[in-house]
Design a protein around this motif. Structure first.
Motif, PDB file in Angstrom:
ATOM      1  N   PRO A 281      40.913  56.578  72.025  1.00 40.76           N
ATOM      2  CA  PRO A 281      41.746  55.753  72.907  1.00 40.76           C
ATOM      3  C   PRO A 281      42.613  56.619  73.806  1.00 40.76           C
ATOM      4  CG  PRO A 281      42.696  55.817  70.719  1.00 40.76           C
ATOM      5  CD  PRO A 281      41.388  56.547  70.625  1.00 40.76           C
ATOM      6  N   LEU A 282      42.898  56.101  74.992  1.00 39.48           N
ATOM      7  CA  LEU A 282      43.899  56.739  75.843  1.00 39.48           C
ATOM      8  C   LEU A 282      45.265  56.619  75.177  1.00 39.48           C
ATOM      9  CD1 LEU A 282      42.760  55.519  79.361  1.00 39.48           C
ATOM     10  CD2 LEU A 282      42.645  57.850  78.486  1.00 39.48           C
ATOM     11  N   ARG A 283      46.060  57.676  75.287  1.00 32.98           N
ATOM     12  CA  ARG A 283      47.346  57.701  74.592  1.00 32.98           C
ATOM     13  C   ARG A 283      48.513  57.633  75.564  1.00 32.98           C
ATOM     14  NH1 ARG A 283      43.907  61.264  71.665  1.00 32.98           N
ATOM     15  NH2 ARG A 283      44.482  63.008  73.025  1.00 32.98           N
ATOM     16  N   GLY A 284      48.242  57.227  76.765  1.00 29.60           N
ATOM     17  CA  GLY A 284      49.283  57.150  77.777  1.00 29.60           C
ATOM     18  C   GLY A 284      48.689  57.453  79.136  1.00 29.60           C
ATOM     19  N   PRO A 285      49.443  57.232  80.199  1.00 31.79           N
ATOM     20  CA  PRO A 285      48.895  57.349  81.548  1.00 31.79           C
ATOM     21  C   PRO A 285      48.459  58.757  81.931  1.00 31.79           C
ATOM     22  CG  PRO A 285      51.286  57.036  81.612  1.00 31.79           C
ATOM     23  CD  PRO A 285      50.854  56.803  80.205  1.00 31.79           C
ATOM     24  N   ASP A 286      48.965  59.782  81.230  1.00 32.48           N
ATOM     25  CA  ASP A 286      48.622  61.159  81.581  1.00 32.48           C
ATOM     26  C   ASP A 286      47.751  61.841  80.533  1.00 32.48           C
ATOM     27  OD1 ASP A 286      50.167  61.062  83.974  1.00 32.48           O
ATOM     28  OD2 ASP A 286      51.982  61.399  82.784  1.00 32.48           O
ATOM     29  N   SER A 287      47.109  61.048  79.656  1.00 30.13           N
ATOM     30  CA  SER A 287      46.345  61.639  78.555  1.00 30.13           C
ATOM     31  C   SER A 287      44.864  61.773  78.850  1.00 30.13           C
ATOM     32  CB  SER A 287      46.527  60.787  77.289  1.00 30.13           C
ATOM     33  OG  SER A 287      45.900  59.507  77.446  1.00 30.13           O
ATOM     34  N   ALA A 288      44.420  61.315  80.023  1.00 29.92           N
ATOM     35  CA  ALA A 288      42.981  61.191  80.261  1.00 29.92           C
ATOM     36  C   ALA A 288      42.252  62.527  80.178  1.00 29.92           C
ATOM     37  CB  ALA A 288      42.728  60.529  81.623  1.00 29.92           C
ATOM     38  N   ASP A 289      42.813  63.596  80.735  1.00 31.53           N
ATOM     39  CA  ASP A 289      42.138  64.892  80.704  1.00 31.53           C
ATOM     40  C   ASP A 289      41.910  65.346  79.260  1.00 31.53           C
ATOM     41  OD1 ASP A 289      43.147  64.530  83.341  1.00 31.53           O
ATOM     42  OD2 ASP A 289      43.026  66.674  83.697  1.00 31.53           O
ATOM     43  N   ALA A 290      42.952  65.224  78.445  1.00 29.90           N
ATOM     44  CA  ALA A 290      42.847  65.660  77.052  1.00 29.90           C
ATOM     45  C   ALA A 290      41.875  64.778  76.274  1.00 29.90           C
ATOM     46  CB  ALA A 290      44.222  65.641  76.391  1.00 29.90           C
ATOM     47  N   VAL A 291      41.886  63.473  76.534  1.00 29.57           N
ATOM     48  CA  VAL A 291      40.984  62.558  75.827  1.00 29.57           C
ATOM     49  C   VAL A 291      39.539  62.844  76.194  1.00 29.57           C
ATOM     50  CG1 VAL A 291      40.313  60.131  75.625  1.00 29.57           C
ATOM     51  CG2 VAL A 291      42.716  60.774  75.483  1.00 29.57           C
ATOM     52  N   LEU A 292      39.273  63.142  77.469  1.00 30.56           N
ATOM     53  CA  LEU A 292      37.911  63.493  77.881  1.00 30.56           C
ATOM     54  C   LEU A 292      37.427  64.724  77.124  1.00 30.56           C
ATOM     55  CD1 LEU A 292      35.470  63.114  79.761  1.00 30.56           C
ATOM     56  CD2 LEU A 292      36.665  64.587  81.423  1.00 30.56           C
ATOM     57  N   ALA A 293      38.244  65.762  77.067  1.00 31.04           N
ATOM     58  CA  ALA A 293      37.847  66.972  76.355  1.00 31.04           C
ATOM     59  C   ALA A 293      37.629  66.690  74.870  1.00 31.04           C
ATOM     60  CB  ALA A 293      38.913  68.055  76.537  1.00 31.04           C
ATOM     61  N   GLU A 294      38.483  65.843  74.278  1.00 28.56           N
ATOM     62  CA  GLU A 294      38.371  65.556  72.855  1.00 28.56           C
ATOM     63  C   GLU A 294      37.110  64.785  72.524  1.00 28.56           C
ATOM     64  OE1 GLU A 294      40.758  63.071  69.355  1.00 28.56           O
ATOM     65  OE2 GLU A 294      41.822  63.639  71.201  1.00 28.56           O
TER      66      GLU A 294
ATOM     67  N   ARG B  76      31.660  71.759  84.073  1.00 28.87           N
ATOM     68  CA  ARG B  76      32.305  72.954  83.526  1.00 28.87           C
ATOM     69  C   ARG B  76      32.227  72.981  82.001  1.00 28.87           C
ATOM     70  NH1 ARG B  76      36.053  71.814  87.652  1.00 28.87           N
ATOM     71  NH2 ARG B  76      37.462  70.778  86.172  1.00 28.87           N
ATOM     72  N   MET B  77      32.289  71.785  81.374  1.00 30.89           N
ATOM     73  CA  MET B  77      32.191  71.740  79.916  1.00 30.89           C
ATOM     74  C   MET B  77      30.783  72.067  79.434  1.00 30.89           C
ATOM     75  SD  MET B  77      34.399  68.320  78.970  1.00 30.89           S
ATOM     76  CE  MET B  77      35.990  68.003  79.729  1.00 30.89           C
ATOM     77  N   LEU B  78      29.781  71.645  80.201  1.00 29.66           N
ATOM     78  CA  LEU B  78      28.379  71.858  79.816  1.00 29.66           C
ATOM     79  C   LEU B  78      27.640  72.447  81.022  1.00 29.66           C
ATOM     80  CD1 LEU B  78      27.922  68.514  77.905  1.00 29.66           C
ATOM     81  CD2 LEU B  78      27.711  70.771  76.869  1.00 29.66           C
ATOM     82  N   PRO B  79      27.864  73.707  81.319  1.00 29.75           N
ATOM     83  CA  PRO B  79      27.299  74.290  82.537  1.00 29.75           C
ATOM     84  C   PRO B  79      25.770  74.347  82.505  1.00 29.75           C
ATOM     85  CG  PRO B  79      28.355  75.966  81.172  1.00 29.75           C
ATOM     86  CD  PRO B  79      28.706  74.649  80.584  1.00 29.75           C
ATOM     87  N   GLY B  80      25.185  74.238  83.697  1.00 25.92           N
ATOM     88  CA  GLY B  80      23.747  74.374  83.843  1.00 25.92           C
ATOM     89  C   GLY B  80      22.965  73.103  83.605  1.00 25.92           C
ATOM     90  N   ARG B  81      23.634  71.993  83.327  1.00 21.37           N
ATOM     91  CA  ARG B  81      22.942  70.725  83.104  1.00 21.37           C
ATOM     92  C   ARG B  81      23.131  69.810  84.309  1.00 21.37           C
ATOM     93  NH1 ARG B  81      24.980  73.741  78.646  1.00 21.37           N
ATOM     94  NH2 ARG B  81      23.981  73.048  76.699  1.00 21.37           N
ATOM     95  N   PRO B  82      22.139  68.949  84.588  1.00 21.95           N
ATOM     96  CA  PRO B  82      22.373  67.919  85.602  1.00 21.95           C
ATOM     97  C   PRO B  82      23.416  66.926  85.110  1.00 21.95           C
ATOM     98  CG  PRO B  82      20.314  67.505  84.443  1.00 21.95           C
ATOM     99  CD  PRO B  82      20.805  68.845  83.982  1.00 21.95           C
ATOM    100  N   VAL B  83      24.293  66.484  86.004  1.00 18.65           N
ATOM    101  CA  VAL B  83      25.325  65.497  85.675  1.00 18.65           C
ATOM    102  C   VAL B  83      25.196  64.357  86.667  1.00 18.65           C
ATOM    103  CG1 VAL B  83      27.781  65.049  85.357  1.00 18.65           C
ATOM    104  CG2 VAL B  83      26.867  67.327  84.868  1.00 18.65           C
ATOM    105  N   ARG B  84      25.018  63.136  86.155  1.00 15.78           N
ATOM    106  CA  ARG B  84      24.848  61.964  87.018  1.00 15.78           C
ATOM    107  C   ARG B  84      25.934  60.950  86.712  1.00 15.78           C
ATOM    108  NH1 ARG B  84      19.957  62.589  89.539  1.00 15.78           N
ATOM    109  NH2 ARG B  84      18.450  63.937  88.487  1.00 15.78           N
ATOM    110  N   LEU B  85      26.405  60.279  87.774  1.00 12.62           N
ATOM    111  CA  LEU B  85      27.543  59.365  87.674  1.00 12.62           C
ATOM    112  C   LEU B  85      27.203  58.015  88.289  1.00 12.62           C
ATOM    113  CD1 LEU B  85      30.676  58.742  87.377  1.00 12.62           C
ATOM    114  CD2 LEU B  85      30.908  59.758  89.667  1.00 12.62           C
TER     115      LEU B  85
END
Length: 302
Positions: free
Chosen positions: A31-44, A95-104
Protein backbone atom coordinates in the motif's frame (compact mmCIF):
# COMPACT_ATOMS: atom_id res chain seq x y z
CA UNK A 1 10.26 -15.57 -20.94
CA UNK A 2 8.98 -14.60 -17.53
CA UNK A 3 7.71 -11.02 -17.31
CA UNK A 4 7.63 -8.66 -14.37
CA UNK A 5 4.12 -7.18 -14.38
CA UNK A 6 3.54 -3.99 -12.39
CA UNK A 7 0.12 -2.53 -11.56
CA UNK A 8 0.19 1.09 -10.35
CA UNK A 9 -3.02 2.05 -8.55
CA UNK A 10 -4.13 5.06 -6.59
CA UNK A 11 -3.81 3.38 -3.17
CA UNK A 12 -1.47 0.41 -3.71
CA UNK A 13 1.14 -1.01 -6.07
CA UNK A 14 1.22 -4.67 -7.10
CA UNK A 15 3.78 -6.69 -9.01
CA UNK A 16 4.04 -10.28 -10.17
CA UNK A 17 6.26 -12.59 -12.16
CA UNK A 18 4.12 -14.05 -14.96
CA UNK A 19 5.07 -16.88 -17.32
CA UNK A 20 4.12 -17.07 -21.03
CA UNK A 21 1.32 -19.53 -20.24
CA UNK A 22 -0.22 -17.16 -17.71
CA UNK A 23 1.05 -18.63 -14.45
CA UNK A 24 1.76 -16.17 -11.65
CA UNK A 25 4.93 -17.43 -9.98
CA UNK A 26 4.98 -14.84 -7.21
CA UNK A 27 2.85 -11.82 -6.39
CA UNK A 28 3.45 -8.86 -4.11
CA UNK A 29 1.31 -5.90 -3.09
CA UNK A 30 2.33 -2.84 -1.08
CA UNK A 31 0.00 0.00 0.00
CA UNK A 32 0.97 3.61 -0.48
CA UNK A 33 1.95 5.09 2.87
CA UNK A 34 1.38 8.73 2.08
CA UNK A 35 1.54 11.19 -0.80
CA UNK A 36 5.35 11.05 -1.05
CA UNK A 37 5.85 7.29 -0.62
CA UNK A 38 5.38 6.20 -4.22
CA UNK A 39 9.07 5.95 -5.17
CA UNK A 40 9.87 3.80 -2.14
CA UNK A 41 6.78 1.62 -2.62
CA UNK A 42 7.69 0.98 -6.27
CA UNK A 43 11.18 -0.15 -5.29
CA UNK A 44 9.79 -2.32 -2.48
CA UNK A 45 7.17 -4.13 -4.54
CA UNK A 46 9.67 -4.90 -7.31
CA UNK A 47 12.25 -6.10 -4.78
CA UNK A 48 9.72 -8.48 -3.21
CA UNK A 49 9.19 -10.20 -6.56
CA UNK A 50 12.82 -10.30 -7.63
CA UNK A 51 13.74 -11.76 -4.25
CA UNK A 52 11.70 -14.82 -5.22
CA UNK A 53 12.33 -14.94 -8.96
CA UNK A 54 15.93 -14.29 -10.00
CA UNK A 55 16.38 -11.26 -12.21
CA UNK A 56 18.08 -13.44 -14.81
CA UNK A 57 14.73 -15.15 -15.48
CA UNK A 58 12.92 -11.87 -16.14
CA UNK A 59 12.93 -11.01 -19.82
CA UNK A 60 10.72 -7.92 -19.86
CA UNK A 61 8.60 -5.53 -17.83
CA UNK A 62 4.96 -4.62 -18.43
CA UNK A 63 3.30 -1.74 -16.57
CA UNK A 64 -0.34 -0.80 -16.13
CA UNK A 65 -0.67 2.59 -14.46
CA UNK A 66 -3.36 4.94 -13.34
CA UNK A 67 -3.25 8.02 -15.53
CA UNK A 68 -3.06 10.33 -17.27
CA UNK A 69 0.03 8.92 -18.92
CA UNK A 70 2.25 9.43 -21.94
CA UNK A 71 3.38 6.05 -23.29
CA UNK A 72 5.68 7.68 -25.84
CA UNK A 73 7.66 9.53 -23.16
CA UNK A 74 7.07 6.74 -20.63
CA UNK A 75 5.71 9.14 -18.03
CA UNK A 76 2.71 8.95 -15.70
CA UNK A 77 0.76 11.49 -13.62
CA UNK A 78 -1.70 9.51 -11.46
CA UNK A 79 -4.32 11.83 -10.00
CA UNK A 80 -3.99 10.33 -6.51
CA UNK A 81 -0.17 10.48 -6.45
CA UNK A 82 0.65 14.21 -6.48
CA UNK A 83 4.39 13.57 -6.20
CA UNK A 84 4.26 11.86 -9.61
CA UNK A 85 3.62 14.50 -12.22
CA UNK A 86 5.26 13.53 -15.47
CA UNK A 87 7.09 10.82 -13.49
CA UNK A 88 9.43 8.79 -15.77
CA UNK A 89 8.08 5.41 -14.74
CA UNK A 90 9.44 3.49 -17.74
CA UNK A 91 12.94 4.83 -17.11
CA UNK A 92 12.67 4.05 -13.40
CA UNK A 93 11.89 0.40 -14.06
CA UNK A 94 14.46 0.18 -16.85
CA UNK A 95 17.08 1.24 -14.29
CA UNK A 96 15.90 -1.46 -11.88
CA UNK A 97 16.01 -4.16 -14.57
CA UNK A 98 18.42 -2.93 -17.24
CA UNK A 99 18.48 -4.43 -20.72
CA UNK A 100 14.83 -5.54 -20.76
CA UNK A 101 12.01 -4.14 -22.87
CA UNK A 102 9.59 -2.06 -20.77
CA UNK A 103 6.05 -1.43 -22.01
CA UNK A 104 3.45 0.89 -20.50
CA UNK A 105 -0.34 1.24 -20.80
CA UNK A 106 -3.20 2.51 -18.67
CA UNK A 107 -4.36 0.37 -15.77
CA UNK A 108 -7.85 -0.10 -17.19
CA UNK A 109 -6.39 -0.89 -20.62
CA UNK A 110 -4.32 -3.60 -18.96
CA UNK A 111 -7.38 -4.85 -17.10
CA UNK A 112 -9.16 -5.25 -20.46
CA UNK A 113 -6.19 -7.03 -22.04
CA UNK A 114 -5.83 -9.31 -19.04
CA UNK A 115 -9.49 -10.29 -19.23
CA UNK A 116 -9.16 -10.98 -22.96
CA UNK A 117 -6.00 -13.07 -22.51
CA UNK A 118 -6.64 -15.00 -19.29
CA UNK A 119 -10.27 -14.39 -18.32
CA UNK A 120 -11.81 -16.11 -21.33
CA UNK A 121 -11.12 -19.44 -23.04
CA UNK A 122 -9.23 -18.90 -26.29
CA UNK A 123 -12.17 -20.10 -28.39
CA UNK A 124 -14.43 -17.52 -26.71
CA UNK A 125 -12.20 -14.48 -27.00
CA UNK A 126 -14.23 -11.70 -28.60
CA UNK A 127 -13.02 -9.52 -31.44
CA UNK A 128 -14.02 -6.39 -29.53
CA UNK A 129 -13.95 -6.12 -25.75
CA UNK A 130 -14.36 -3.24 -23.33
CA UNK A 131 -12.90 -3.73 -19.87
CA UNK A 132 -14.12 -1.37 -17.16
CA UNK A 133 -13.00 -0.65 -13.63
CA UNK A 134 -15.78 0.78 -11.45
CA UNK A 135 -14.31 1.72 -8.12
CA UNK A 136 -12.99 5.01 -6.69
CA UNK A 137 -13.22 6.20 -10.28
CA UNK A 138 -14.53 4.71 -13.53
CA UNK A 139 -12.00 3.71 -16.16
CA UNK A 140 -11.94 1.58 -19.25
CA UNK A 141 -9.91 0.09 -22.06
CA UNK A 142 -10.57 -1.51 -25.44
CA UNK A 143 -9.12 -4.68 -26.93
CA UNK A 144 -9.73 -4.98 -30.67
CA UNK A 145 -8.67 -8.15 -32.48
CA UNK A 146 -6.39 -9.05 -29.60
CA UNK A 147 -4.63 -5.69 -29.47
CA UNK A 148 -5.25 -2.97 -26.87
CA UNK A 149 -6.43 0.20 -28.57
CA UNK A 150 -4.76 3.07 -26.74
CA UNK A 151 -5.19 5.95 -29.18
CA UNK A 152 -2.60 8.48 -30.34
CA UNK A 153 -1.93 9.84 -26.83
CA UNK A 154 -2.24 6.49 -25.01
CA UNK A 155 -5.41 7.52 -23.16
CA UNK A 156 -8.21 5.87 -25.14
CA UNK A 157 -10.93 4.22 -23.07
CA UNK A 158 -11.73 6.95 -20.54
CA UNK A 159 -15.35 5.84 -20.45
CA UNK A 160 -15.78 7.34 -16.98
CA UNK A 161 -15.70 10.74 -18.63
CA UNK A 162 -18.43 10.22 -21.18
CA UNK A 163 -21.20 12.74 -20.47
CA UNK A 164 -24.41 10.95 -19.51
CA UNK A 165 -26.12 13.88 -17.75
CA UNK A 166 -25.64 17.04 -19.87
CA UNK A 167 -27.29 19.21 -17.21
CA UNK A 168 -25.40 17.61 -14.37
CA UNK A 169 -22.59 18.66 -12.07
CA UNK A 170 -19.16 19.77 -13.17
CA UNK A 171 -16.57 16.99 -13.08
CA UNK A 172 -12.98 17.50 -11.87
CA UNK A 173 -11.88 16.40 -15.34
CA UNK A 174 -13.39 19.60 -16.77
CA UNK A 175 -16.46 17.96 -18.25
CA UNK A 176 -20.07 17.96 -17.09
CA UNK A 177 -22.31 15.10 -16.01
CA UNK A 178 -19.67 12.38 -16.43
CA UNK A 179 -20.34 8.71 -15.72
CA UNK A 180 -17.87 8.87 -12.84
CA UNK A 181 -20.06 11.45 -11.05
CA UNK A 182 -22.91 8.93 -10.90
CA UNK A 183 -21.32 5.48 -10.85
CA UNK A 184 -18.06 5.61 -8.87
CA UNK A 185 -18.19 4.32 -5.30
CA UNK A 186 -17.61 7.71 -3.64
CA UNK A 187 -20.15 9.41 -5.91
CA UNK A 188 -22.78 6.79 -5.09
CA UNK A 189 -22.12 7.25 -1.36
CA UNK A 190 -22.39 11.05 -1.62
CA UNK A 191 -25.69 10.83 -3.51
CA UNK A 192 -27.12 8.31 -1.05
CA UNK A 193 -26.05 10.42 1.93
CA UNK A 194 -27.70 13.48 0.38
CA UNK A 195 -30.90 11.45 0.15
CA UNK A 196 -31.00 10.23 3.73
CA UNK A 197 -28.73 7.19 3.82
CA UNK A 198 -26.41 7.16 6.84
CA UNK A 199 -23.87 4.42 6.15
CA UNK A 200 -20.08 4.90 6.07
CA UNK A 201 -18.86 3.73 2.65
CA UNK A 202 -19.53 1.98 -0.66
CA UNK A 203 -19.24 -1.48 0.84
CA UNK A 204 -21.95 -0.67 3.38
CA UNK A 205 -24.05 0.88 0.60
CA UNK A 206 -23.87 -2.38 -1.36
CA UNK A 207 -24.81 -4.42 1.70
CA UNK A 208 -27.80 -2.18 2.40
CA UNK A 209 -28.90 -2.33 -1.24
CA UNK A 210 -28.73 -6.13 -1.14
CA UNK A 211 -30.91 -6.00 1.99
CA UNK A 212 -33.48 -3.82 0.21
CA UNK A 213 -32.76 -0.35 1.61
CA UNK A 214 -34.64 1.94 -0.81
CA UNK A 215 -32.06 4.74 -1.04
CA UNK A 216 -29.18 2.30 -1.43
CA UNK A 217 -31.09 0.47 -4.14
CA UNK A 218 -31.80 3.76 -5.89
CA UNK A 219 -28.10 4.65 -5.80
CA UNK A 220 -27.24 1.39 -7.56
CA UNK A 221 -30.02 1.82 -10.13
CA UNK A 222 -28.81 5.36 -10.82
CA UNK A 223 -25.26 4.09 -11.29
CA UNK A 224 -26.46 1.22 -13.47
CA UNK A 225 -28.37 3.60 -15.75
CA UNK A 226 -25.27 5.78 -16.17
CA UNK A 227 -23.06 2.79 -16.90
CA UNK A 228 -25.56 1.37 -19.37
CA UNK A 229 -25.69 4.66 -21.27
CA UNK A 230 -21.90 4.77 -21.49
CA UNK A 231 -21.63 1.10 -22.49
CA UNK A 232 -24.24 1.44 -25.24
CA UNK A 233 -22.59 4.63 -26.49
CA UNK A 234 -19.24 2.86 -26.72
CA UNK A 235 -20.84 -0.18 -28.33
CA UNK A 236 -22.62 1.92 -30.94
CA UNK A 237 -19.26 3.42 -31.92
CA UNK A 238 -17.02 0.35 -31.73
CA UNK A 239 -19.51 -2.55 -32.26
CA UNK A 240 -18.55 -4.27 -29.02
CA UNK A 241 -18.98 -8.00 -28.45
CA UNK A 242 -18.34 -8.10 -24.72
CA UNK A 243 -17.99 -5.84 -21.68
CA UNK A 244 -16.20 -7.07 -18.55
CA UNK A 245 -16.40 -5.00 -15.37
CA UNK A 246 -14.19 -5.16 -12.28
CA UNK A 247 -13.44 -2.93 -9.32
CA UNK A 248 -14.90 -2.45 -5.88
CA UNK A 249 -18.40 -1.45 -7.03
CA UNK A 250 -18.56 -4.50 -9.32
CA UNK A 251 -17.94 -6.66 -6.25
CA UNK A 252 -21.58 -5.93 -5.33
CA UNK A 253 -22.46 -8.61 -7.89
CA UNK A 254 -26.16 -8.90 -8.75
CA UNK A 255 -26.91 -5.69 -6.84
CA UNK A 256 -25.13 -3.86 -9.68
CA UNK A 257 -25.35 -6.30 -12.56
CA UNK A 258 -29.08 -7.05 -12.44
CA UNK A 259 -30.15 -3.41 -12.93
CA UNK A 260 -27.24 -2.84 -15.33
CA UNK A 261 -28.23 -5.68 -17.63
CA UNK A 262 -31.87 -4.59 -17.42
CA UNK A 263 -30.89 -1.04 -18.44
CA UNK A 264 -28.72 -2.27 -21.32
CA UNK A 265 -31.55 -4.50 -22.60
CA UNK A 266 -34.12 -1.71 -22.17
CA UNK A 267 -32.11 0.96 -23.95
CA UNK A 268 -30.42 -1.06 -26.70
CA UNK A 269 -32.06 -0.10 -29.96
CA UNK A 270 -30.32 -1.51 -32.99
CA UNK A 271 -30.00 -5.25 -33.26
CA UNK A 272 -26.23 -5.37 -33.02
CA UNK A 273 -26.42 -3.64 -29.62
CA UNK A 274 -28.77 -6.30 -28.26
CA UNK A 275 -26.16 -9.04 -28.72
CA UNK A 276 -23.79 -7.35 -26.26
CA UNK A 277 -22.65 -9.41 -23.25
CA UNK A 278 -21.97 -7.67 -19.91
CA UNK A 279 -20.18 -9.70 -17.23
CA UNK A 280 -18.27 -9.28 -14.00
CA UNK A 281 -14.53 -9.94 -14.07
CA UNK A 282 -13.39 -13.50 -13.51
CA UNK A 283 -9.85 -12.40 -12.56
CA UNK A 284 -10.61 -9.79 -9.90
CA UNK A 285 -7.51 -7.86 -8.85
CA UNK A 286 -5.13 -9.92 -11.01
CA UNK A 287 -6.64 -8.79 -14.33
CA UNK A 288 -4.37 -5.74 -14.50
CA UNK A 289 -1.27 -7.80 -13.76
CA UNK A 290 -2.10 -10.30 -16.48
CA UNK A 291 -2.70 -7.44 -18.90
CA UNK A 292 0.58 -5.74 -18.00
CA UNK A 293 2.41 -9.01 -18.63
CA UNK A 294 0.57 -9.44 -21.93
CA UNK A 295 1.90 -6.07 -23.13
CA UNK A 296 5.26 -7.84 -23.39
CA UNK A 297 4.28 -11.47 -23.93
CA UNK A 298 1.83 -10.78 -26.77
CA UNK A 299 3.85 -8.00 -28.42
CA UNK A 300 5.00 -8.68 -32.00
CA UNK A 301 8.54 -9.99 -31.97
CA UNK A 302 11.15 -8.01 -33.89
Amino acid sequence: MTVLAVDIGGTKFAAAAVTPDGEILVRAEVPLRGPDSADAVLAEVVARVTAEVPEARIGGVGIGSAGPLDPVKGTVSPVNIPSWRGFPLVDALARMLPGRPVRLAGDAQCMALGEWWRGLPERERPRTLLGMVVSTGVGGGFVIDGVPYVGPTGNAGHIGHITVDPGGDACPCGGVGCVELLASGPSMVRWAAANGWTGPDARALAADAAAGHPVALAAFRRAADALATAILTASALVDLDHVVIGGGVAAAGPTLFDPLREAVARDAGMGFLRRLRVDRTSLDRDAGLFGAAALVLLAPQA
